[in-house]
Motif scaffolding. Structure first.
Motif, PDB file in Angstrom:
ATOM      1  N   ASP A 160      -2.981 -14.275 -13.021  1.00 46.73           N
ATOM      2  CA  ASP A 160      -2.981 -13.715 -14.362  1.00 46.73           C
ATOM      3  C   ASP A 160      -3.524 -12.299 -14.245  1.00 46.73           C
ATOM      4  O   ASP A 160      -4.734 -12.085 -14.205  1.00 46.73           O
ATOM      5  N   MET A 161      -2.626 -11.330 -14.140  1.00 42.73           N
ATOM      6  CA  MET A 161      -3.032  -9.948 -13.896  1.00 42.73           C
ATOM      7  C   MET A 161      -3.590  -9.282 -15.147  1.00 42.73           C
ATOM      8  O   MET A 161      -4.140  -8.207 -15.063  1.00 42.73           O
ATOM      9  N   GLY A 162      -3.481  -9.906 -16.289  1.00 45.80           N
ATOM     10  CA  GLY A 162      -3.994  -9.312 -17.511  1.00 45.80           C
ATOM     11  C   GLY A 162      -5.503  -9.186 -17.528  1.00 45.80           C
ATOM     12  O   GLY A 162      -6.058  -8.361 -18.236  1.00 45.80           O
ATOM     13  N   GLU A 163      -6.191  -9.985 -16.729  1.00 51.87           N
ATOM     14  CA  GLU A 163      -7.647  -9.973 -16.720  1.00 51.87           C
ATOM     15  C   GLU A 163      -8.226  -8.785 -15.963  1.00 51.87           C
ATOM     16  O   GLU A 163      -9.393  -8.439 -16.128  1.00 51.87           O
ATOM     17  N   TYR A 164      -7.433  -8.162 -15.100  1.00 50.44           N
ATOM     18  CA  TYR A 164      -7.966  -7.164 -14.188  1.00 50.44           C
ATOM     19  C   TYR A 164      -7.534  -5.761 -14.577  1.00 50.44           C
ATOM     20  O   TYR A 164      -6.432  -5.541 -15.033  1.00 50.44           O
ATOM     21  N   GLU A 165      -8.441  -4.847 -14.369  1.00 51.65           N
ATOM     22  CA  GLU A 165      -8.115  -3.447 -14.548  1.00 51.65           C
ATOM     23  C   GLU A 165      -7.285  -3.002 -13.354  1.00 51.65           C
ATOM     24  O   GLU A 165      -7.595  -3.346 -12.225  1.00 51.65           O
ATOM     25  N   GLU A 166      -6.256  -2.213 -13.594  1.00 52.19           N
ATOM     26  CA  GLU A 166      -5.417  -1.756 -12.486  1.00 52.19           C
ATOM     27  C   GLU A 166      -6.217  -0.944 -11.481  1.00 52.19           C
ATOM     28  O   GLU A 166      -6.003  -1.025 -10.282  1.00 52.19           O
ATOM     29  N   SER A 167      -7.183  -0.172 -11.958  1.00 49.86           N
ATOM     30  CA  SER A 167      -7.980   0.648 -11.045  1.00 49.86           C
ATOM     31  C   SER A 167      -8.815  -0.198 -10.086  1.00 49.86           C
ATOM     32  O   SER A 167      -9.114   0.225  -8.981  1.00 49.86           O
ATOM     33  N   SER A 168      -9.183  -1.425 -10.492  1.00 48.37           N
ATOM     34  CA  SER A 168      -9.968  -2.277  -9.595  1.00 48.37           C
ATOM     35  C   SER A 168      -9.098  -2.938  -8.536  1.00 48.37           C
ATOM     36  O   SER A 168      -9.611  -3.458  -7.561  1.00 48.37           O
ATOM     37  N   ILE A 169      -7.780  -2.917  -8.736  1.00 47.47           N
ATOM     38  CA  ILE A 169      -6.866  -3.539  -7.790  1.00 47.47           C
ATOM     39  C   ILE A 169      -6.496  -2.580  -6.664  1.00 47.47           C
ATOM     40  O   ILE A 169      -6.225  -2.988  -5.563  1.00 47.47           O
ATOM     41  N   THR A 170      -6.506  -1.288  -6.935  1.00 51.82           N
ATOM     42  CA  THR A 170      -6.100  -0.316  -5.922  1.00 51.82           C
ATOM     43  C   THR A 170      -7.057  -0.341  -4.743  1.00 51.82           C
ATOM     44  O   THR A 170      -8.185  -0.796  -4.842  1.00 51.82           O
ATOM     45  N   ASP A 171      -6.574   0.165  -3.628  1.00 45.87           N
ATOM     46  CA  ASP A 171      -7.379   0.200  -2.402  1.00 45.87           C
ATOM     47  C   ASP A 171      -8.676   0.957  -2.618  1.00 45.87           C
ATOM     48  O   ASP A 171      -8.692   2.098  -3.046  1.00 45.87           O
ATOM     49  N   SER A 172      -9.783   0.310  -2.265  1.00 40.83           N
ATOM     50  CA  SER A 172     -11.068   0.980  -2.389  1.00 40.83           C
ATOM     51  C   SER A 172     -11.438   1.690  -1.099  1.00 40.83           C
ATOM     52  O   SER A 172     -12.386   2.441  -1.059  1.00 40.83           O
ATOM     53  N   VAL A 173     -10.694   1.449  -0.044  1.00 37.79           N
ATOM     54  CA  VAL A 173     -10.968   2.089   1.232  1.00 37.79           C
ATOM     55  C   VAL A 173     -10.300   3.449   1.240  1.00 37.79           C
ATOM     56  O   VAL A 173      -9.107   3.570   1.022  1.00 37.79           O
ATOM     57  N   SER A 174     -11.086   4.490   1.475  1.00 36.87           N
ATOM     58  CA  SER A 174     -10.493   5.822   1.519  1.00 36.87           C
ATOM     59  C   SER A 174     -10.175   6.183   2.958  1.00 36.87           C
ATOM     60  O   SER A 174     -11.019   6.056   3.835  1.00 36.87           O
ATOM     61  N   PRO A 175      -8.963   6.608   3.211  1.00 35.08           N
ATOM     62  CA  PRO A 175      -8.566   6.963   4.571  1.00 35.08           C
ATOM     63  C   PRO A 175      -9.391   8.130   5.091  1.00 35.08           C
ATOM     64  O   PRO A 175      -9.729   9.040   4.349  1.00 35.08           O
ATOM     65  N   SER A 176      -9.711   8.102   6.373  1.00 35.32           N
ATOM     66  CA  SER A 176     -10.593   9.125   6.913  1.00 35.32           C
ATOM     67  C   SER A 176      -9.862  10.159   7.755  1.00 35.32           C
ATOM     68  O   SER A 176     -10.276  11.296   7.805  1.00 35.32           O
ATOM     69  N   SER A 177      -8.804   9.809   8.413  1.00 34.61           N
ATOM     70  CA  SER A 177      -8.105  10.791   9.231  1.00 34.61           C
ATOM     71  C   SER A 177      -6.743  11.088   8.618  1.00 34.61           C
ATOM     72  O   SER A 177      -6.238  10.347   7.778  1.00 34.61           O
ATOM     73  N   GLU A 178      -6.142  12.189   9.066  1.00 34.38           N
ATOM     74  CA  GLU A 178      -4.827  12.551   8.546  1.00 34.38           C
ATOM     75  C   GLU A 178      -3.799  11.465   8.836  1.00 34.38           C
ATOM     76  O   GLU A 178      -2.946  11.165   8.002  1.00 34.38           O
ATOM     77  N   GLN A 179      -3.869  10.861  10.032  1.00 36.82           N
ATOM     78  CA  GLN A 179      -2.927   9.801  10.388  1.00 36.82           C
ATOM     79  C   GLN A 179      -3.091   8.607   9.457  1.00 36.82           C
ATOM     80  O   GLN A 179      -2.109   8.031   9.001  1.00 36.82           O
ATOM     81  N   GLU A 180      -4.341   8.238   9.141  1.00 33.25           N
ATOM     82  CA  GLU A 180      -4.582   7.125   8.220  1.00 33.25           C
ATOM     83  C   GLU A 180      -4.066   7.452   6.826  1.00 33.25           C
ATOM     84  O   GLU A 180      -3.533   6.585   6.142  1.00 33.25           O
ATOM     85  N   ILE A 181      -4.202   8.704   6.430  1.00 37.89           N
ATOM     86  CA  ILE A 181      -3.706   9.133   5.118  1.00 37.89           C
ATOM     87  C   ILE A 181      -2.190   9.009   5.079  1.00 37.89           C
ATOM     88  O   ILE A 181      -1.616   8.482   4.118  1.00 37.89           O
ATOM     89  N   GLU A 182      -1.535   9.464   6.143  1.00 37.12           N
ATOM     90  CA  GLU A 182      -0.082   9.374   6.202  1.00 37.12           C
ATOM     91  C   GLU A 182       0.374   7.913   6.224  1.00 37.12           C
ATOM     92  O   GLU A 182       1.337   7.560   5.550  1.00 37.12           O
ATOM     93  N   ASN A 183      -0.320   7.077   7.003  1.00 35.22           N
ATOM     94  CA  ASN A 183       0.029   5.655   7.055  1.00 35.22           C
ATOM     95  C   ASN A 183      -0.134   5.000   5.694  1.00 35.22           C
ATOM     96  O   ASN A 183       0.700   4.201   5.275  1.00 35.22           O
ATOM     97  N   HIS A 184      -1.224   5.326   5.012  1.00 33.18           N
ATOM     98  CA  HIS A 184      -1.481   4.783   3.680  1.00 33.18           C
ATOM     99  C   HIS A 184      -0.379   5.219   2.720  1.00 33.18           C
ATOM    100  O   HIS A 184       0.155   4.418   1.947  1.00 33.18           O
ATOM    101  N   TRP A 185      -0.010   6.497   2.765  1.00 35.50           N
ATOM    102  CA  TRP A 185       1.048   7.027   1.899  1.00 35.50           C
ATOM    103  C   TRP A 185       2.358   6.308   2.175  1.00 35.50           C
ATOM    104  O   TRP A 185       3.060   5.890   1.250  1.00 35.50           O
ATOM    105  N   LEU A 186       2.689   6.157   3.465  1.00 36.86           N
ATOM    106  CA  LEU A 186       3.942   5.508   3.843  1.00 36.86           C
ATOM    107  C   LEU A 186       3.969   4.056   3.382  1.00 36.86           C
ATOM    108  O   LEU A 186       4.974   3.584   2.857  1.00 36.86           O
ATOM    109  N   ARG A 187       2.854   3.336   3.550  1.00 36.35           N
ATOM    110  CA  ARG A 187       2.789   1.946   3.072  1.00 36.35           C
ATOM    111  C   ARG A 187       3.028   1.870   1.570  1.00 36.35           C
ATOM    112  O   ARG A 187       3.729   0.987   1.093  1.00 36.35           O
ATOM    113  N   GLU A 188       2.399   2.788   0.844  1.00 30.96           N
ATOM    114  CA  GLU A 188       2.585   2.806  -0.613  1.00 30.96           C
ATOM    115  C   GLU A 188       4.044   3.037  -0.984  1.00 30.96           C
ATOM    116  O   GLU A 188       4.590   2.368  -1.859  1.00 30.96           O
TER     117      GLU A 188
END
Length: 188
Positions: A96-124
């Motif tokens: 039941d997704m109505g109970e949750y805020e969308e912002s709490s569902i997004t990844d809380s881990v922030s990418p640290s390197s450029e490669q991780e940022i690119e991988n995260h972007w590509l996954r999205e």
């Protein structure tokens, strides 16, 4: 006397058959565990769920091992089992997704390197593709399957799969072309 001989003989055959099955099974696990885990992790983005999916996949594979006639098809057979097992996970549990805020569902881990940022972007971006394009692309890129193997797994025509792969890559290319340049944004 003849009855005792038959019982011993059939017991030996069962024992021999079990050890052959065990050897086949162990060879499958050893050869394909890492590939299955990598695919499961890509699907779930959760280490524990991925491990559970792989374990359930191998459990089902053990039960149905006699149905695997061609050892060359083992990887696609196991991926199909894993995909079905993943689908069962959602059949069992209703969210039941109505109970949750969308912002709490997004990844809380922030990418640290450029490669991780690119991988995260590509996954999205891959996750945003329609499933009909996303699934063949993931099977090809993560699973390393050919167009023909993907067609068999998804029960599609090979030309359909190749078209979907082409369109998926084009959609990713368009997303990259439309992405504003963010040079230096992530540097201290």
């Amino acid at each position: 006397m003849l009855e005792k001989f038959r019982n011993k003989n059939s017991t030996a055959k069962v024992s021999s058959g079990m050890s052959t099955k065990q050897v086949r099974y162990e060879a499958l696990v050893k050869a394909l565990h890492a590939d299955l885990y990598r695919y499961a992790y890509w699907l779930t983005h959760d280490k524990q769920v991925s491990e559970d999916l792989v374990q359930e996949t191998f459990l089902r594979a053990w039960r149905a091992l006699d149905s695997l006639k061609d050892e060359k098809a083992a990887k696609s057979w196991l991926i199909t089992i894993l995909r079905r097992e993943n689908a069962r996970r959602f059949e069992r549990k209703r969210f039941d997704m109505g109970e949750y805020e969308e912002s709490s569902i997004t990844d809380s881990v922030s990418p640290s390197s450029e490669q991780e940022i690119e991988n995260h972007w590509l996954r999205e971006k891959i996750a945003q593709l329609p499933e009909e394009y996303r699934e063949p692309l993931v099977l090809q890129v993560i699973g390393g399957f050919s167009g023909e193997e993907i067609a068999k797994m998804l029960d599609l025509n090979k030309n359909t799969v190749m078209t979907r792969l082409f369109r998926a890559r084009n959609q990713l290319k368009d997303a990259l072309d439309n992405e504003p340049l963010k040079r230096g944004t992530y540097n201290g």
